[in-house]
Design an enzyme around this catalytic site. Structure first.
Site, PDB file in Angstrom:
ATOM      1  CG  ASP A   1      -1.693  -1.225   1.472  1.00 18.45           C
ATOM      2  OD1 ASP A   1      -1.250  -2.307   1.037  1.00 18.45           O
ATOM      3  OD2 ASP A   1      -2.748  -1.145   2.132  1.00 18.45           O
TER       4      ASP A   1
ATOM      5  CD  GLU B   1      -6.232   0.166   1.088  1.00 18.25           C
ATOM      6  OE1 GLU B   1      -7.405  -0.125   0.863  1.00 18.25           O
ATOM      7  OE2 GLU B   1      -5.709   0.055   2.210  1.00 18.25           O
ATOM      8  CG  ASN B   2      -3.939   3.317   2.168  1.00 18.96           C
ATOM      9  OD1 ASN B   2      -3.438   2.196   2.240  1.00 18.96           O
ATOM     10  ND2 ASN B   2      -5.123   3.588   2.688  1.00 18.96           N
TER      11      ASN B   2
ATOM     12  CG  ASN C   1      -9.860  -1.045   3.691  1.00 18.77           C
ATOM     13  OD1 ASN C   1      -8.808  -1.534   3.280  1.00 18.77           O
ATOM     14  ND2 ASN C   1      -9.888  -0.199   4.700  1.00 18.77           N
ATOM     15  CG  HIS C   2      -8.800   3.200   2.489  1.00 11.13           C
ATOM     16  ND1 HIS C   2      -9.555   4.082   3.223  1.00 11.13           N
ATOM     17  CD2 HIS C   2      -8.042   2.516   3.379  1.00 11.13           C
ATOM     18  CE1 HIS C   2      -9.258   3.960   4.512  1.00 11.13           C
ATOM     19  NE2 HIS C   2      -8.343   3.006   4.636  1.00 11.13           N
TER      20      HIS C   2
ATOM     21  CG  HIS D   1      -6.493  -4.889   1.065  1.00 10.24           C
ATOM     22  ND1 HIS D   1      -5.298  -4.237   0.875  1.00 10.24           N
ATOM     23  CD2 HIS D   1      -7.252  -4.072   1.827  1.00 10.24           C
ATOM     24  CE1 HIS D   1      -5.337  -3.075   1.489  1.00 10.24           C
ATOM     25  NE2 HIS D   1      -6.512  -2.943   2.087  1.00 10.24           N
TER      26      HIS D   1
ATOM     27  CG  HIS E   1      -5.877  -3.978   5.407  1.00  7.80           C
ATOM     28  ND1 HIS E   1      -6.538  -2.812   5.125  1.00  7.80           N
ATOM     29  CD2 HIS E   1      -6.268  -4.346   6.650  1.00  7.80           C
ATOM     30  CE1 HIS E   1      -7.317  -2.492   6.167  1.00  7.80           C
ATOM     31  NE2 HIS E   1      -7.169  -3.401   7.103  1.00  7.80           N
TER      32      HIS E   1
ATOM     33  CG  HIS F   1      -0.565   0.241   5.948  1.00 11.15           C
ATOM     34  ND1 HIS F   1      -0.896   1.579   5.924  1.00 11.15           N
ATOM     35  CD2 HIS F   1      -1.368  -0.342   5.018  1.00 11.15           C
ATOM     36  CE1 HIS F   1      -1.854   1.795   5.027  1.00 11.15           C
ATOM     37  NE2 HIS F   1      -2.161   0.632   4.468  1.00 11.15           N
TER      38      HIS F   1
HETATM   39 FE   LIG Z   1      -3.866   0.256   3.176  1.00 12.15          FE
HETATM   40 FE   LIG Z   2      -6.707  -1.414   3.514  1.00  9.91          FE
END
Ligand SMILES: [Fe+2]
Ligand SMILES: [Fe+2]
Length: 268
Positions: free
Chosen positions: A8, A39-40, A68-69, A155, A180, A182
């Protein structure tokens, strides 16, 4: 065949480290195919924009996965319909725009690479049963028939679910990695039947933080300090984190997997 998978990308600091190292890594290690979880990657650490995705592609990324983001930026629902190199988790609930997996060509047009993006069920927003989704996709993308190599970005929050998924795809995918949390795990290995695996490949972001968010503010939140504000990304020097897989062109399975950690405060 050499594959790079990056975790990520977190905010501005994460984008900076990708820009700094990615094209150099691709040239130095003769990487044929790169997957990155975006995603981030927006400035506030939530979601991704078209211009950010285009910058990743420009720097050598072949496919962007997410989690999820994925829908945090409004424009993504339209963008994902026209850009098939951006994936969302395959097992999102209800009809979602975009695709959760696809088959892509390497830049040299020699190979087809299947990329599958899944999201865990435990401690995550509600999704379809991830193992049911994985079963269906496993029958749709067959190694050496539909694709020369297959990669999975799972993820998810918990290690057991990810490890079980690694074994589920063992021998039928080139690599299965988690994203996910991190935080990279130290279980980089090749599973029994030849699939490269790591439970989480970490984030490309500032590790002097709380999973990429400003540490002072995050700590205030945990301490219920009223002066805490909404989470915002840490902006110190970031680390690029991921794995590299050397895969056998005949079998499509992994011969070697190693962790790649570059820059910032994280050390192998
Ligand atoms: Fe993430
Ligand atoms: Fe995530």
């Amino acid at each position: 065949m050499r594959i790079l998978m990056l975790g990520d990308v977190m905010g501005v600091a994460g984008r900076k480290v990708v820009k700094k190292y990615l094209s150099k890594l691709i040239n130095e290690f003769q990487i044929d195919f790169t997957v990155l979880n975006g995603e981030n990657s927006a400035d506030d650490g939530r979601g991704i924009t078209k211009s950010i995705a285009e910058e990743f592609f420009f720097n050598g990324v072949d496919v962007i996965t997410s989690g999820n983001h994925i829908w945090d930026k409004k424009e993504t629902t339209e963008y994902i319909e026209v850009e098939n190199r951006l994936l969302r988790p395959a097992n999102l609930i209800d009809a979602s725009p975009g695709n959760g997996y696809g088959i892509f060509q390497t830049k040299n047009k020699k190979f087809k690479v299947g990329v599958i993006n899944l999201m865990g069920n435990v401690f995550m927003r509600k999704t379809e049963d991830v193992f049911e989704a994985a079963k269906k996709i496993k029958d749709k993308i067959i190694l050496k028939k539909d694709a020369d190599f297959i990669l999975v970005d799972f993820h998810g929050e918990i290690t057991s679910e990810k490890m079980a998924m690694g074994h589920f795809f063992d021998g039928v995918c080139t690599g299965v990695v988690g994203t996910h949390t991190h935080v990279p795990t130290a279980d980089t290995r090749i599973l029994d039947k030849g699939t490269g695996y790591q439970t989480d490949i970490g984030m490309c972001g500032d590790y002097n933080s709380v999973i990429g968010m400003n540490k002072e503010n995050s700590l205030k939140k945990f301490l219920k300090d009223k002066k805490a504000i909404g989470h915002f990304p840490a902006d110190g020097e970031a680390t690029l984190s991921g794995i590299m897989i050397d895969a056998d062109n005949e079998t499509g399975l992994a011969k070697k997997i190693s962790r790649i950690i570059k820059g910032g405060s994280l050390k192998i």
